[in-house]
Design a protein around this motif. Structure first.
Motif, short mmCIF file in Angstrom:
data_model
loop_
_atom_site.label_atom_id
_atom_site.label_comp_id
_atom_site.label_asym_id
_atom_site.label_seq_id
_atom_site.Cartn_x
_atom_site.Cartn_y
_atom_site.Cartn_z
N UNK A 65 0.83 -1.49 0.08
CA UNK A 65 -0.27 -0.06 0.00
C UNK A 65 0.57 1.17 -0.01
N UNK A 66 0.18 2.32 -0.50
CA UNK A 66 1.16 3.25 -0.36
C UNK A 66 0.16 4.49 0.27
N UNK A 67 1.06 5.77 1.03
CA UNK A 67 0.82 6.97 0.96
C UNK A 67 -0.63 7.11 1.26
N UNK A 68 -1.24 7.37 -0.21
CA UNK A 68 -2.88 7.02 -0.55
C UNK A 68 -4.00 6.20 -0.14
N UNK A 69 -3.02 5.18 -0.42
CA UNK A 69 -4.03 3.95 0.78
C UNK A 69 -4.10 3.84 1.83
N UNK A 70 -2.85 4.07 2.62
CA UNK A 70 -2.69 4.30 4.25
C UNK A 70 -3.30 5.47 4.61
N UNK A 71 -3.59 6.75 4.08
CA UNK A 71 -4.23 7.77 4.00
C UNK A 71 -5.42 7.61 4.89
N UNK A 72 -6.90 6.78 3.84
CA UNK A 72 -8.12 6.52 2.99
C UNK A 72 -8.00 5.39 4.64
#
Ligand code: BV8
Length: 226
Positions: A65-72
């Motif tokens: 997962x990248x920071x976008x997945x983690x932020x969601x």
């Protein structure tokens, strides 16, 4: 309670190393989608299709997962249960591995296999083979549990219900070229939701959104979530 519906596409997984479809070196520039993402293509050459999805399953297993997945996932955890619903066109499991729980895969999942004869579903092996027998009915009619062109996407009634109840609709990393997902922004706007596009660049349907934020998902999604 604020209801947020988030549609994601291949662009959110691009920085995790998974190919998109229509970008410069996208999957549909190397494969003819009619050969690998239609029931007709599967009937014509099931081995080619199994190998196409085995390769994508291998890629997805190696991706993170990248920071976008983690932020969601952080957004879902920070709000009251039921506030955030992710509807993903992606067949990878990066949302789940980032910690998101309210995820619907409208185009199916690499991690699942299905029997074309009895309809049973089960966790897909890393490498699927054409001769694999269904664990339920024993017929060698297994297929990837993926929604191909011309097939009904999963959970459409639940998705339309969620869009009607949404206060905010956010589209992340999708070109807006595949229906019915590309019409979700209009469904949400008709129901009174505010609409926002987060994408590398304005998509084919950018004009359907109230607002747009453009740049790599791993940069703009955490900014939007914070
Ligand atoms: C259906 C699964 C009936 C397999 C997929 C004419 C008009 C309207 C519709 C149709 C038509 N002719 C045919 C149709 C229907 C058809 C369709 O829409 N065709 C298109 C080509 C015109 N749709 C169907 O057949 C669907 N079924 O309609 O059934 C029905 C309808 C409603 C209710 C009941 C019954 C089934 C469609 C599902 C097909 N399966 N994939 C697999 O994954 O292998 S679709 C395939 O494209 C992908 O799954 C993906 O989900 C989808 C969309 O692609 P995107 O995710 O948007 O990816 P793309 O590469 O296109 O774009 C990437 C975006 O990310 C770009 O905008 C880029 O700028 C951005 N990006 C890149 N890097 C980054 C980034 N953004 C942020 N950060 C980055 N780093």
């Amino acid at each position: 309670m604020t209801k947020i519906v988030i549609l994601t596409g291949a662009g959110i997984s691009a920085e995790s190393g998974l190919g998109t479809f229509r970008d410069v070196d996208g999957l549909w520039t190397r494969y003819d989608l009619n050969d690998v993402a239609t029931p007709e293509g599967f009937a014509r050459d099931p081995g080619l299709v199994m190998e196409f999805y085995n390769a994508r399953r291998r890629n997805a297993a190696e991706a993170a997962p990248n920071p976008a997945h983690l932020a969601l996932a952080r957004l879902e955890a920070a709000l009251p249960p039921g506030s955030v619903r992710i509807v993903t066109q992606n067949v990878d499991d990066l949302h789940e591995r980032a910690g998101s729980r309210a995820v619907w895969h409208m185009h199916g999942e690499l991690a699942r296999a299905r029997c074309a004869s009895c309809g049973a579903g089960w966790p897909a092996p890393a490498e699927m083979r054409v001769a694999d027998a269904c664990p339920s009915c024993g017929v060698a009619a297994t297929r990837p549990d993926i929604v191909w062109f011309g097939e009904m996407p999963y959970r459409m009634e639940e998705i339309w219900e969620a869009l009607r109840a949404a206060d905010l609709f956010v589209s992340i990393g999708t070109s807006g070229s595949v229906y019915p997902a590309a019409a979700f922004v209009q469904d949400a706007a008709r129901a009174g939701a505010e609409t926002l596009e987060l994408n590398l660049e304005p998509s084919e349907i950018a004009r359907d959104f109230d607002r747009g934020l453009h740049g790599p998902a791993s940069e703009i999604v955490p900014v939007w979530v914070e």
